[in-house]
Design a protein around this motif. Sequence first.
Motif, PDB file in Angstrom:
ATOM      1  N   PHE A   9       0.839  -1.198   0.000  1.00 30.25           N
ATOM      2  CA  PHE A   9       0.000   0.000   0.000  1.00 30.25           C
ATOM      3  C   PHE A   9       0.875   1.249   0.000  1.00 30.25           C
ATOM      4  O   PHE A   9       1.971   1.263   0.557  1.00 30.25           O
ATOM      5  N   HIS A  10       0.384   2.303  -0.642  1.00 30.20           N
ATOM      6  CA  HIS A  10       1.091   3.583  -0.701  1.00 30.20           C
ATOM      7  C   HIS A  10       0.181   4.670  -0.122  1.00 30.20           C
ATOM      8  O   HIS A  10      -1.011   4.473   0.063  1.00 30.20           O
ATOM      9  N   ASN A  11       0.789   5.814   0.158  1.00 32.41           N
ATOM     10  CA  ASN A  11       0.020   6.957   0.664  1.00 32.41           C
ATOM     11  C   ASN A  11       0.412   8.214  -0.097  1.00 32.41           C
ATOM     12  O   ASN A  11       0.821   9.212   0.487  1.00 32.41           O
ATOM     13  N   ASP A  12       0.291   8.158  -1.426  1.00 35.24           N
ATOM     14  CA  ASP A  12       0.586   9.326  -2.257  1.00 35.24           C
ATOM     15  C   ASP A  12      -0.307  10.514  -1.928  1.00 35.24           C
ATOM     16  O   ASP A  12       0.095  11.656  -2.093  1.00 35.24           O
ATOM     17  N   SER A  13      -1.506  10.240  -1.487  1.00 36.65           N
ATOM     18  CA  SER A  13      -2.455  11.326  -1.219  1.00 36.65           C
ATOM     19  C   SER A  13      -2.199  12.012   0.121  1.00 36.65           C
ATOM     20  O   SER A  13      -2.746  13.076   0.391  1.00 36.65           O
ATOM     21  N   GLY A  14      -1.384  11.407   0.968  1.00 33.68           N
ATOM     22  CA  GLY A  14      -1.027  12.029   2.243  1.00 33.68           C
ATOM     23  C   GLY A  14      -2.119  12.005   3.297  1.00 33.68           C
ATOM     24  O   GLY A  14      -2.111  12.823   4.212  1.00 33.68           O
ATOM     25  N   VAL A  15      -3.044  11.045   3.207  1.00 40.51           N
ATOM     26  CA  VAL A  15      -4.095  10.951   4.222  1.00 40.51           C
ATOM     27  C   VAL A  15      -3.500  10.453   5.530  1.00 40.51           C
ATOM     28  O   VAL A  15      -2.443   9.813   5.554  1.00 40.51           O
ATOM     29  N   VAL A  16      -4.168  10.721   6.633  1.00 39.56           N
ATOM     30  CA  VAL A  16      -3.677  10.307   7.945  1.00 39.56           C
ATOM     31  C   VAL A  16      -3.904   8.813   8.162  1.00 39.56           C
ATOM     32  O   VAL A  16      -3.037   8.109   8.681  1.00 39.56           O
ATOM     33  N   THR A  17      -5.082   8.313   7.747  1.00 38.06           N
ATOM     34  CA  THR A  17      -5.469   6.926   8.001  1.00 38.06           C
ATOM     35  C   THR A  17      -5.902   6.247   6.708  1.00 38.06           C
ATOM     36  O   THR A  17      -6.636   6.829   5.912  1.00 38.06           O
ATOM     37  N   ILE A  18      -5.463   5.007   6.535  1.00 42.69           N
ATOM     38  CA  ILE A  18      -5.913   4.167   5.426  1.00 42.69           C
ATOM     39  C   ILE A  18      -6.480   2.887   6.029  1.00 42.69           C
ATOM     40  O   ILE A  18      -5.791   2.195   6.788  1.00 42.69           O
ATOM     41  N   LEU A  70      -9.871   2.146   2.064  1.00 40.98           N
ATOM     42  CA  LEU A  70     -10.688   3.343   2.291  1.00 40.98           C
ATOM     43  C   LEU A  70      -9.766   4.407   2.845  1.00 40.98           C
ATOM     44  O   LEU A  70      -9.160   4.178   3.903  1.00 40.98           O
ATOM     45  N   PRO A  71      -9.612   5.540   2.214  1.00 42.31           N
ATOM     46  CA  PRO A  71     -10.183   5.895   0.926  1.00 42.31           C
ATOM     47  C   PRO A  71      -9.626   4.993  -0.170  1.00 42.31           C
ATOM     48  O   PRO A  71      -8.542   4.426  -0.019  1.00 42.31           O
ATOM     49  N   PRO A  72     -10.370   4.865  -1.265  1.00 41.40           N
ATOM     50  CA  PRO A  72      -9.955   3.971  -2.351  1.00 41.40           C
ATOM     51  C   PRO A  72      -8.660   4.423  -3.033  1.00 41.40           C
ATOM     52  O   PRO A  72      -8.286   5.587  -2.976  1.00 41.40           O
ATOM     53  N   GLY A  73      -7.995   3.455  -3.687  1.00 42.22           N
ATOM     54  CA  GLY A  73      -6.862   3.789  -4.546  1.00 42.22           C
ATOM     55  C   GLY A  73      -5.494   3.756  -3.922  1.00 42.22           C
ATOM     56  O   GLY A  73      -4.548   4.312  -4.476  1.00 42.22           O
ATOM     57  N   HIS A  74      -5.323   3.095  -2.771  1.00 41.76           N
ATOM     58  CA  HIS A  74      -4.020   3.095  -2.123  1.00 41.76           C
ATOM     59  C   HIS A  74      -3.250   1.784  -2.275  1.00 41.76           C
ATOM     60  O   HIS A  74      -2.205   1.605  -1.645  1.00 41.76           O
ATOM     61  N   LEU A  75      -3.734   0.881  -3.122  1.00 40.39           N
ATOM     62  CA  LEU A  75      -2.973  -0.328  -3.412  1.00 40.39           C
ATOM     63  C   LEU A  75      -1.828   0.040  -4.348  1.00 40.39           C
ATOM     64  O   LEU A  75      -2.020   0.738  -5.341  1.00 40.39           O
ATOM     65  N   PHE A  76      -0.621  -0.411  -4.022  1.00 40.99           N
ATOM     66  CA  PHE A  76       0.547  -0.153  -4.870  1.00 40.99           C
ATOM     67  C   PHE A  76       0.773  -1.364  -5.754  1.00 40.99           C
ATOM     68  O   PHE A  76       0.953  -2.479  -5.266  1.00 40.99           O
TER      69      PHE A  76
END
Length: 82
Positions: A9-18, A70-76
Amino acid sequence: MAAHVIPHFHNDSGVVTIEIGVKEFMCVGAKPPFDHPHIYIDMGDDNEKVCAYCSTLYRFNARLHGPETLPPGHLFVEAVAA
């Protein structure tokens, strides 16, 4: 023999929690070339773990399956050379 695949998983969006649907995974931070060392994280009996490199809080959500986030789109998914 079946292969045991560990999702990344990646956190390109910089959210606090995935929120994720697995308890064993790899965190890559941001997508390359801005990634940190890809580290294995095992939540064990816990439902949350913080990545020691990027401070992303990963929370287990039993309603999610495999690569869902959640949020969607954090699979690398690493690009494969053709």
